[in-house]
Design an enzyme around this catalytic site. Sequence first.
Site, short mmCIF file in Angstrom:
data_model
loop_
_atom_site.label_atom_id
_atom_site.label_comp_id
_atom_site.label_asym_id
_atom_site.label_seq_id
_atom_site.Cartn_x
_atom_site.Cartn_y
_atom_site.Cartn_z
N ARG A 319 14.38 36.20 -14.19
CA ARG A 319 14.39 36.23 -15.67
C ARG A 319 15.23 35.11 -16.28
NH1 ARG A 319 14.12 41.81 -14.68
NH2 ARG A 319 11.99 42.47 -15.14
N LYS A 341 10.96 22.37 -23.81
CA LYS A 341 9.59 22.81 -23.51
C LYS A 341 9.36 22.67 -22.02
CE LYS A 341 6.83 21.98 -27.61
NZ LYS A 341 5.65 21.28 -28.11
N GLU A 383 5.88 6.68 -26.04
CA GLU A 383 6.54 7.82 -26.70
C GLU A 383 7.66 7.33 -27.62
OE1 GLU A 383 5.50 10.93 -26.60
OE2 GLU A 383 4.59 11.38 -24.66
N LYS A 425 14.76 13.21 -31.45
CA LYS A 425 14.23 14.43 -30.82
C LYS A 425 15.23 15.58 -31.00
CE LYS A 425 11.49 16.67 -27.71
NZ LYS A 425 10.63 16.58 -26.58
N GLU A 435 8.80 25.27 -32.52
CA GLU A 435 7.58 24.76 -33.17
C GLU A 435 6.99 25.79 -34.12
OE1 GLU A 435 5.54 22.23 -30.39
OE2 GLU A 435 3.68 22.44 -31.53
N ARG A 440 8.41 20.26 -35.51
CA ARG A 440 8.32 19.85 -34.11
C ARG A 440 6.89 19.46 -33.73
NH1 ARG A 440 11.42 22.19 -28.79
NH2 ARG A 440 10.51 20.66 -27.41
N ASN A 444 3.71 15.68 -31.74
CA ASN A 444 2.42 15.60 -31.06
C ASN A 444 1.51 14.53 -31.65
OD1 ASN A 444 2.88 17.70 -29.17
ND2 ASN A 444 2.67 19.16 -30.86
N HIS A 447 -1.32 13.26 -29.69
CA HIS A 447 -1.44 14.07 -28.47
C HIS A 447 -2.73 14.90 -28.37
CE1 HIS A 447 2.55 12.73 -27.65
NE2 HIS A 447 2.70 13.53 -26.62
N HIS A 451 -4.40 14.50 -24.89
CA HIS A 451 -4.63 15.57 -23.91
C HIS A 451 -6.11 15.64 -23.52
CE1 HIS A 451 -0.66 17.79 -25.08
NE2 HIS A 451 -0.48 16.79 -24.24
N HIS A 465 0.18 9.98 -18.88
CA HIS A 465 0.35 10.67 -20.16
C HIS A 465 0.68 9.68 -21.29
CE1 HIS A 465 1.45 13.76 -23.01
NE2 HIS A 465 2.63 13.20 -23.15
N1 LIG Z 1 8.30 19.03 -22.00
C1 LIG Z 1 8.04 18.14 -22.92
O1 LIG Z 1 8.52 18.24 -24.06
C2 LIG Z 1 7.16 16.96 -22.58
C3 LIG Z 1 7.08 15.87 -23.47
C4 LIG Z 1 6.34 14.77 -23.09
C5 LIG Z 1 5.69 14.75 -21.86
N2 LIG Z 1 5.79 15.82 -21.04
C6 LIG Z 1 5.14 15.83 -19.72
O2 LIG Z 1 5.75 14.82 -18.92
C7 LIG Z 1 4.84 14.46 -17.89
C8 LIG Z 1 4.84 12.97 -17.71
O3 LIG Z 1 6.12 12.57 -17.31
P1 LIG Z 1 6.39 11.13 -16.67
O4 LIG Z 1 5.67 10.12 -17.46
O5 LIG Z 1 7.84 11.03 -16.51
O6 LIG Z 1 5.61 11.19 -15.29
P2 LIG Z 1 5.96 11.64 -13.79
O7 LIG Z 1 6.94 12.72 -13.76
O8 LIG Z 1 4.64 11.87 -13.15
O9 LIG Z 1 6.61 10.33 -13.17
C9 LIG Z 1 5.86 9.17 -13.10
C10 LIG Z 1 5.95 8.49 -11.75
O10 LIG Z 1 7.16 7.76 -11.67
C11 LIG Z 1 7.81 8.05 -10.43
N3 LIG Z 1 9.23 7.90 -10.71
C12 LIG Z 1 10.02 8.72 -11.45
N4 LIG Z 1 11.23 8.17 -11.60
C13 LIG Z 1 11.23 7.01 -10.92
C14 LIG Z 1 12.19 6.00 -10.71
N5 LIG Z 1 13.39 6.07 -11.29
N6 LIG Z 1 11.85 4.94 -9.96
C15 LIG Z 1 10.61 4.85 -9.43
N7 LIG Z 1 9.64 5.75 -9.61
C16 LIG Z 1 9.95 6.82 -10.34
C17 LIG Z 1 7.37 9.43 -10.09
O11 LIG Z 1 7.48 9.66 -8.72
C18 LIG Z 1 5.92 9.40 -10.55
O12 LIG Z 1 5.12 8.82 -9.57
C19 LIG Z 1 3.50 15.02 -18.30
O13 LIG Z 1 3.20 16.13 -17.51
C20 LIG Z 1 3.70 15.45 -19.74
O14 LIG Z 1 2.88 16.54 -20.11
C21 LIG Z 1 6.51 16.92 -21.37
#
Ligand SMILES: NC(=O)c1ccc[n+]([C@@H]2O[C@H](COP(=O)([O-])OP(=O)(O)OC[C@H]3O[C@@H](n4cnc5c(N)ncnc54)[C@H](O)[C@@H]3O)[C@@H](O)[C@H]2O)c1
Length: 567
Positions: A319, A341, A383, A425, A435, A440, A444, A447, A451, A465
Site C-alpha cells: 500500500r 505521476k 519537453e 513543473k 490534474e 496540470r 499535455n 500529447h 500518444h 516519446h
Molecule cells: N510521469 C510523468 O509525468 C511523465 C512525463 C513525461 C514522460 N513520461 C514518460 O517517460 C517515458 C520516456 O522517458 P525517457 O525519454 O527518459 O525514456 P527512457 O526511460 O526509455 O530512456 C531513454 C533511453 O536512454 C537510456 N538512458 C537513460 N539514461 C541514460 C544515460 N544517462 N546515458 C545513456 N543512456 C541513458 C535508457 O536506457 C533508454 O534506452 C515515457 O514512458 C513517457 O510516457 C512520464
Amino acid sequence: MIEIEHCKDEVKQLLKKPIVLVGMMGVGKTTVGRLLASRLGWAFYDSDDEIVRSVGKSISDIFSEDGEPAFRDLERTTIKHLLANGPCVISSGGGGITIPETAQAILEKGLCVWIDAPVDILVKRTVGSDRPLLKHGDPDEVLRMLLDKRRGAYEQAHIHCLDTGLTPDEMVDRILLQIREHLFITSPEKENEEYLPEAMCLTVSLSERSYPIFVGSGILKHPDLWLSGELHGRNAFILTDYNVRPLITDQLADQLKPMMKSVSVMELHPGEQTKSFERYQAVIEWMIENGVKRDSVVIAVGGGVIGDLAGFAASTILRGIDFIQIPTTLLSMVDSSVGGKTGINTKTAKNLVGTFYQPKCVVVDLESLLTLPRREWLAGYAEIVKYGLLADEGFFEWLEDHGILMLDGDEGSIMRAIETSCHMKADIVHKDEREENGLRALLNLGHTFAHALESAAGYDGTLLHGEAVSIGMVLAARLSQRLGYITLEDVNRIYMHLSKVGLMTEIRHVKFKTPVTSDQMIESMRKDKKAGVGGLKFVILKKIGEAELEGGIAESLIKEILEESLK
Ligand SMILES: NC(=O)c1ccc[n+]([C@@H]2O[C@H](COP(=O)([O-])OP(=O)(O)OC[C@H]3O[C@@H](n4cnc5c(N)ncnc54)[C@H](O)[C@@H]3O)[C@@H](O)[C@H]2O)c1
C-alpha cells in the site's frame, strides 16, 4: 563538485540584508539559525529572546497575562528593530509572519526562509516543551491546525526549505545552497552566462507531501547532500535499466551501501515496453522475494520509463512505500521525475494504469547526461520547449537563442533550462497536483497527438516519446491557428525552432513499419485518457506562452491536420 564553503562565501559576499527564518515551532529555527549565523560569521537574534529581554517576562507569561495580540505587537516592533541590523540571522516566532505588517517588513527588509517540516517531526521535537499554543489539546492536532492556518503566510517566504529529518548541520548546508540559488535567480548576474551554480535545491510545495529537487553536477557522488537522515539505515530497492546500470547505478549503489541496511538492484530492459503489466509483476515479486518492508525505499535510476514503473511499484507495494527519483535522461529530469505521476501502459494506450504518488526527493545530476545519446537529448529538449510554449514566451525566446548551445553541451545553458523547467513543473504541480482544475492538463500540450503517434509506431524505439511530442506540438500549433488563436507566423516560428534543432515536425518523418492512417490515429485518440464525455480534448495555444484546454473540437478538423502532416 559542490563545495558548501564556496557557497557560504558567495552568500556572505552577495547578501546585504538579514536572513529571517520563519516556520512552525519545532522546525529548529533557533538551533539552525544560530549555526547558520556562526558559519557566516554574522550575529544571531531570536525575536522571542529579544522580547523576553526587553519586557522582562517569559513568552508564556506575556500570553497569559497580556494576551496574544499584545505579544504580536511586541513581536512586530522587535522584528522591525532587528531588521535594521544589516546582514545577520534572525529567528522569528512561528506566528510572526501571519501578521501582515510584520510580514511586509520581513519580506521587504530581509531574505525570508521558510523552514518546513512534516508535522510528525514537529510533534517529536516539541514534546514536553513549554509552548503556550501547545498547552491545550493534542499537539499533533494543534500543530496540524496551526500549519493549515499559517501555510499561506509561510508561502510568501522568498525560499522554501524542507527539513526531511536532517541534522542541524545538514539543514544549514541546504539553506546555504538555496540562498545562493535564490541570489543567482534574482540577481542581474543571471544574464551573465559565465555564472554557473554548481548545485541548487528547488521545492515542490505540496503540504505534507512536499519534497526537494536537487540539481547539480556530480551530486550523485554526494548522497549525504540529498539522502535525508530519515531514509538512512533502510533497505533500498534500486530499479534501473541495463544501459544505465554500468554508467551510473553500480557506482551509486556502492555509495549508498554504507548508509543503508541493504541495497538490492534490479535491472530491466530499456525502452517503453518495460512499462508493462508483466514487468510490473516481476518488479513486485522481486521486492517481495528480497524482503521488502513498509520502511523500505525504492530508488528509480534511469529515464522516464524506469521512473514511471518504479513509482507505480512503490505506490502499490504494501500500500505504498517511500521512493526517490534519480532521473538520468534530459526528459526525465525536466518532466517525468517531478510531479508524482506514475504508471504503466496497456495494450491499447499509454499510461492508462497508474497513480499519483510523490517521491521523497528528486536528484538531477548533470553529469549523467554526458553519456546520453544525441537522439535522447533531442527528445528531452522537446519537453523543455513545451514549457516555453505553454507558459513563458520569454523562455521560448531564450531557447530560440540558446537551444543549439545547450544541445551542444553548454553546462550553463543546460542548468538554466533544467532549472526553469523544473521550477515551472513544480509550480504547476503545486497548484494542481491531481490534474483537477485544468492547469496540470496544460502540460499535455501536443500529447494527445503524440500518444496516438506512439501507439501507431508500436513503442519499439521507432518513435521516442519526446519526438512524438515535438510533432504533436506542431500539430497542436496548427490546430490553435485553425481555431483562430495564434497566427501563421507563430506556427512557423514553432516549426522552425523545432526543426532547426533537429527534431521531427511532421508525421511523415516517422519511419512507421506499417503505414498509418488518420482514422487509425483518431481512433487511438478516443481511447486516450484525456478524452472525456464531450469527445476529444486538446491543449491549444492562445498565444506563444499561454495555453488552454479545449474540448468539443470537430474530428473533421483533426483529420484534416493529420492528413496534411502525413502527406
Ligand atoms: N510521469 C510523468 O509525468 C511523465 C512525463 C513525461 C514522460 N513520461 C514518460 O517517460 C517515458 C520516456 O522517458 P525517457 O525519454 O527518459 O525514456 P527512457 O526511460 O526509455 O530512456 C531513454 C533511453 O536512454 C537510456 N538512458 C537513460 N539514461 C541514460 C544515460 N544517462 N546515458 C545513456 N543512456 C541513458 C535508457 O536506457 C533508454 O534506452 C515515457 O514512458 C513517457 O510516457 C512520464
